[in-house]
Write a protein that holds these residues in place. Structure first.
Motif, PDB file in Angstrom:
ATOM      1  N   SER A   1      39.654  29.635 -75.010  1.00 12.61           N
ATOM      2  CA  SER A   1      38.769  30.383 -74.205  1.00 12.61           C
ATOM      3  C   SER A   1      37.914  31.106 -75.295  1.00 12.61           C
ATOM      4  O   SER A   1      36.645  31.360 -74.761  1.00 12.61           O
ATOM      5  CB  SER A   1      39.535  31.091 -73.039  1.00 12.61           C
ATOM      6  OG  SER A   1      40.235  32.252 -73.832  1.00 12.61           O
TER       7      SER A   1
ATOM      8  N   GLY B   1      41.086  29.417 -69.437  1.00 15.67           N
ATOM      9  CA  GLY B   1      40.134  30.486 -69.207  1.00 15.67           C
ATOM     10  C   GLY B   1      38.904  30.297 -69.477  1.00 15.67           C
ATOM     11  O   GLY B   1      37.880  31.358 -69.528  1.00 15.67           O
ATOM     12  N   SER B   2      38.368  29.063 -69.625  1.00 14.85           N
ATOM     13  CA  SER B   2      36.937  28.789 -69.687  1.00 14.85           C
ATOM     14  C   SER B   2      36.365  28.285 -68.434  1.00 14.85           C
ATOM     15  O   SER B   2      36.798  27.121 -67.717  1.00 14.85           O
ATOM     16  CB  SER B   2      36.633  27.832 -70.847  1.00 14.85           C
ATOM     17  OG  SER B   2      37.186  28.151 -71.981  1.00 14.85           O
ATOM     18  N   GLU B   3      35.171  29.162 -67.723  1.00 10.86           N
ATOM     19  CA  GLU B   3      34.805  28.645 -66.647  1.00 10.86           C
ATOM     20  C   GLU B   3      33.278  28.275 -66.649  1.00 10.86           C
ATOM     21  O   GLU B   3      32.550  28.083 -65.611  1.00 10.86           O
ATOM     22  CB  GLU B   3      35.065  29.641 -65.319  1.00 10.86           C
ATOM     23  CG  GLU B   3      36.523  29.624 -65.436  1.00 10.86           C
ATOM     24  CD  GLU B   3      36.923  31.007 -64.467  1.00 10.86           C
ATOM     25  OE1 GLU B   3      35.962  31.500 -63.846  1.00 10.86           O
ATOM     26  OE2 GLU B   3      38.153  31.237 -64.220  1.00 10.86           O
TER      27      GLU B   3
ATOM     28  N   ASP C   1      39.212  26.063 -60.519  1.00 12.93           N
ATOM     29  CA  ASP C   1      39.608  27.381 -60.645  1.00 12.93           C
ATOM     30  C   ASP C   1      40.608  27.906 -59.742  1.00 12.93           C
ATOM     31  O   ASP C   1      41.762  28.351 -59.718  1.00 12.93           O
ATOM     32  CB  ASP C   1      38.823  28.433 -60.987  1.00 12.93           C
ATOM     33  CG  ASP C   1      39.316  29.828 -61.416  1.00 12.93           C
ATOM     34  OD1 ASP C   1      40.031  29.808 -62.314  1.00 12.93           O
ATOM     35  OD2 ASP C   1      38.629  30.836 -60.954  1.00 12.93           O
ATOM     36  N   SER C   2      40.155  27.627 -58.202  1.00 16.19           N
ATOM     37  CA  SER C   2      41.012  27.877 -57.249  1.00 16.19           C
ATOM     38  C   SER C   2      42.183  26.935 -56.723  1.00 16.19           C
ATOM     39  O   SER C   2      43.125  27.275 -56.109  1.00 16.19           O
ATOM     40  CB  SER C   2      40.005  27.833 -55.813  1.00 16.19           C
ATOM     41  OG  SER C   2      39.195  28.581 -56.123  1.00 16.19           O
TER      42      SER C   2
ATOM     43  N   MET D   1      33.671  23.956 -60.844  1.00 21.05           N
ATOM     44  CA  MET D   1      34.378  24.986 -61.633  1.00 21.05           C
ATOM     45  C   MET D   1      35.043  25.909 -60.627  1.00 21.05           C
ATOM     46  O   MET D   1      36.359  25.988 -60.961  1.00 21.05           O
ATOM     47  CB  MET D   1      33.614  25.906 -62.468  1.00 21.05           C
ATOM     48  CG  MET D   1      32.945  24.947 -63.716  1.00 21.05           C
ATOM     49  SD  MET D   1      34.344  24.364 -64.893  1.00 21.05           S
ATOM     50  CE  MET D   1      33.655  24.181 -66.436  1.00 21.05           C
ATOM     51  N   ILE D   2      34.672  26.353 -59.541  1.00 21.80           N
ATOM     52  CA  ILE D   2      35.098  27.090 -58.507  1.00 21.80           C
ATOM     53  C   ILE D   2      36.195  26.408 -58.080  1.00 21.80           C
ATOM     54  O   ILE D   2      37.402  27.135 -57.658  1.00 21.80           O
ATOM     55  CB  ILE D   2      34.202  27.770 -57.433  1.00 21.80           C
ATOM     56  CG1 ILE D   2      33.171  28.688 -58.326  1.00 21.80           C
ATOM     57  CG2 ILE D   2      34.678  28.407 -56.478  1.00 21.80           C
ATOM     58  CD1 ILE D   2      31.877  29.154 -57.273  1.00 21.80           C
TER      59      ILE D   2
ATOM     60  N   VAL E   1      39.480  24.870 -67.339  1.00 24.01           N
ATOM     61  CA  VAL E   1      39.332  25.981 -66.425  1.00 24.01           C
ATOM     62  C   VAL E   1      40.640  26.813 -66.602  1.00 24.01           C
ATOM     63  O   VAL E   1      40.548  28.056 -66.745  1.00 24.01           O
ATOM     64  CB  VAL E   1      39.099  25.502 -65.162  1.00 24.01           C
ATOM     65  CG1 VAL E   1      39.094  26.673 -64.019  1.00 24.01           C
ATOM     66  CG2 VAL E   1      37.664  24.827 -65.118  1.00 24.01           C
ATOM     67  N   LYS E   2      41.912  26.057 -66.560  1.00 22.32           N
ATOM     68  CA  LYS E   2      43.018  26.709 -66.446  1.00 22.32           C
ATOM     69  C   LYS E   2      43.192  27.482 -67.668  1.00 22.32           C
ATOM     70  O   LYS E   2      44.185  28.402 -67.841  1.00 22.32           O
ATOM     71  CB  LYS E   2      44.167  25.871 -66.137  1.00 22.32           C
ATOM     72  CG  LYS E   2      43.874  25.544 -64.650  1.00 22.32           C
ATOM     73  CD  LYS E   2      43.914  26.371 -63.460  1.00 22.32           C
ATOM     74  CE  LYS E   2      43.943  25.849 -62.176  1.00 22.32           C
ATOM     75  NZ  LYS E   2      43.647  26.714 -61.023  1.00 22.32           N
TER      76      LYS E   2
END
Length: 466
Positions: free
Chosen positions: A256, A123-125, A66-67, A62-63, A120-121
């Motif tokens: 999200s 807003g859900s991580e 997200d990055s 996820m990280i 993820v983009k």
């Protein structure tokens, strides 16, 4: 192919059961999967950190996503590389007849990471999103998720296996004929490690013909069900499985607010332990393992003196099987199967017993069973010498039809007059009297009815009380 269990391979008695170890079939897969909700609350020391290990792994992905700035950059490719789950053959779980796990191939992995990036983009991580990947991805079901989980917690599985081997002295000294890799035995049928799992973390794989995996997950999780009902309501039932997954992906996971609410509620969900032997397929295989261990069918037949006819061999097999049920607590095994599956379980057990008996006694016969929707339940044959067998439990309302019509049609189709109708008592005295009276009446009337073979599978009292 005859099923071989770990305990048979290692010549163990009840040690696995006493320790709560799942006794898997090692020459094919067993229809179970590692259930994350069971893993979350398990009591087995080696698996206490497994649930967090899984979420920690998902969190890394996820990280990275997200990055990541795009689906072509280095971080995205790193996430895709991490998401690699070829399957763990050593645990012997799934639905593969060959024992080769499907796992996540490159195409499916790319599909999952592609959608995870979009989620993820949006807003859900939450790392639990990967636990629920079967809800929004095509071709992802319980056995594939189990492969994914097993890959992540493989160190824990190996530690558990080594711990059990040490407790039971399963090592090269005690088993010089078995190959070991370190302290873990090698499965000779799959040429891989022979790994163990505790029963408490397993659950039954749903039967695809009966219900889709997505509906099972939703049915078991109130939180997910609530979100679905709020988002789509009655329209859900009209959708096919693929459309449902697409809808969940676009309107739940990519929203999200809804996704966050669902995950928070999902985190509180629990599921009760699953009774392994409530799975009919596993129960039959496990019961037959016990029959073999008790030596019920390890007898010398008449064939040592002369060649048995198909009818004689059939009666001999049925007689030994009846003795196991009535005098060796086999009735307890039969009654332990769910009511809807008892008849099929009994048919399958008798089929396995007949094949095993013929092999053990070097009888050159084909003991054939109806494995699908075809006609005859069982057929013993040597060339053109055939005997057909129809089996009905007293709980089956069609028992008279089976006795008077079905078996006659099957015999005619097989070109034989040798018929045996097996009637199994499970607690219907009125029907018991009716079938016996009808058979007696037909014999006294000079008819040629099928041979009536009665097996009493009702709970038996002890010999002293009888």
């Amino acid at each position: 192919m005859e099923d071989i269990f770990i305990t048979e391979f290692l010549n163990l008695d009840n040690e696995f059961k006493e320790l709560g170890v799942f006794d898997s079939i090692i020459n094919r897969d067993s229809p179970f999967f590692i259930n994350l909700l069971r893993l979350k609350v398990n009591k087995t020391p080696e698996f206490q950190g497994s649930y967090e290990r899984i979420n920690s792994f998902y969190r890394k992905i996820m990280i990275l996503l997200d990055s990541s700035k795009s689906k072509e950059d280095k971080l995205y490719r790193a996430a895709l590389k991490l998401f690699h789950f070829p399957g763990v053959s050593g645990i012997n779980l799934g639905v593969s007849e060959t024992g080769i796990d499907a796992g996540f191939g490159s195409v499916l992995s790319k599909q999952v990471i592609n959608d995870a990036f979009d989620i993820v983009k949006s807003g859900s991580e939450q790392p639990e999103i990967f636990q629920l990947v079967g809800l929004f991805e095509k071709n992802v079901s319980a056995d594939r998720l189990s492969d994914m989980i097993a890959t992540i917690i493989l160190p824990d599985i190996r530690n558990y296996t080594i711990g059990i081997n040490r407790k039971l002295n399963i090592n090269t000294d005690k088993y010089p004929d078995i190959e070991f890799q370190g302290e873990i035995a090698i499965n000779p049928y799959k040429k891989c490690e022979l790994l163990y799992l505790p029963e408490e973390v397993l659950h039954e794989i749903p039967i695809a013909e009966s219900w889709s995996d997505i509906d099972r997950v939703i049915q078991e999780n109130q939180a997910i069900r609530d979100e679905v009902n709020e988002a789509v309501g009655k329209e859900w039932r009209k959708m096919c499985s693929a459309d449902k997954k697409e809808y969940l992906k676009e309107h739940i996971f990519k929203n999200s607010e809804r996704c966050g609410r669902m995950i928070e509620n999902y985190r509180t969900q629990t599921i009760a332990p699953y009774e392994i032997e409530s799975n009919a397929e596993y129960l039959v295989a496990s019961t037959f393992k016990q029959i073999k261990r008790e030596g019920i069918f390890d007898v010398l037949s008449h064939s040592a003196k002369r060649e048995l006819s198909s009818l004689e061999a059939t009666i001999e097999v049925l007689s030994i099987f009846r003795d196991w049920i009535e005098n060796n607590r086999g009735w307890d095994e039969i009654l332990s199967a769910s009511t809807s599956k008892r008849e099929k379980s009994l048919q399958r057990l008798l089929h396995l017993s007949g094949k095993y008996y013929c092999t053990q006694n070097n009888i050159d016969m084909a003991f054939e069973a109806n494995e699908g929707p075809g006609p005859v339940d069982l057929k013993m044959s040597r060339g053109n010498d055939k005997t057909v067998v129809e089996i009905k439990l007293s709980s089956n309302a069609d028992y008279i039809h089976g006795y008077e019509e079905q078996i006659e049609e099957y015999a005619k189709a097989e070109g034989t007059t040798q018929r045996v109708f097996v009637y199994v008592k499970v607690g219907n005295p009125v029907r018991d009297d009716k079938i016996e009276s009808l058979h007696k009446f037909r014999l006294e009337n000079g008819e040629n009815p099928p041979k009536l073979f009665i097996i009493d599978s009702q709970k038996q009292t002890s010999a002293s009380k009888r």
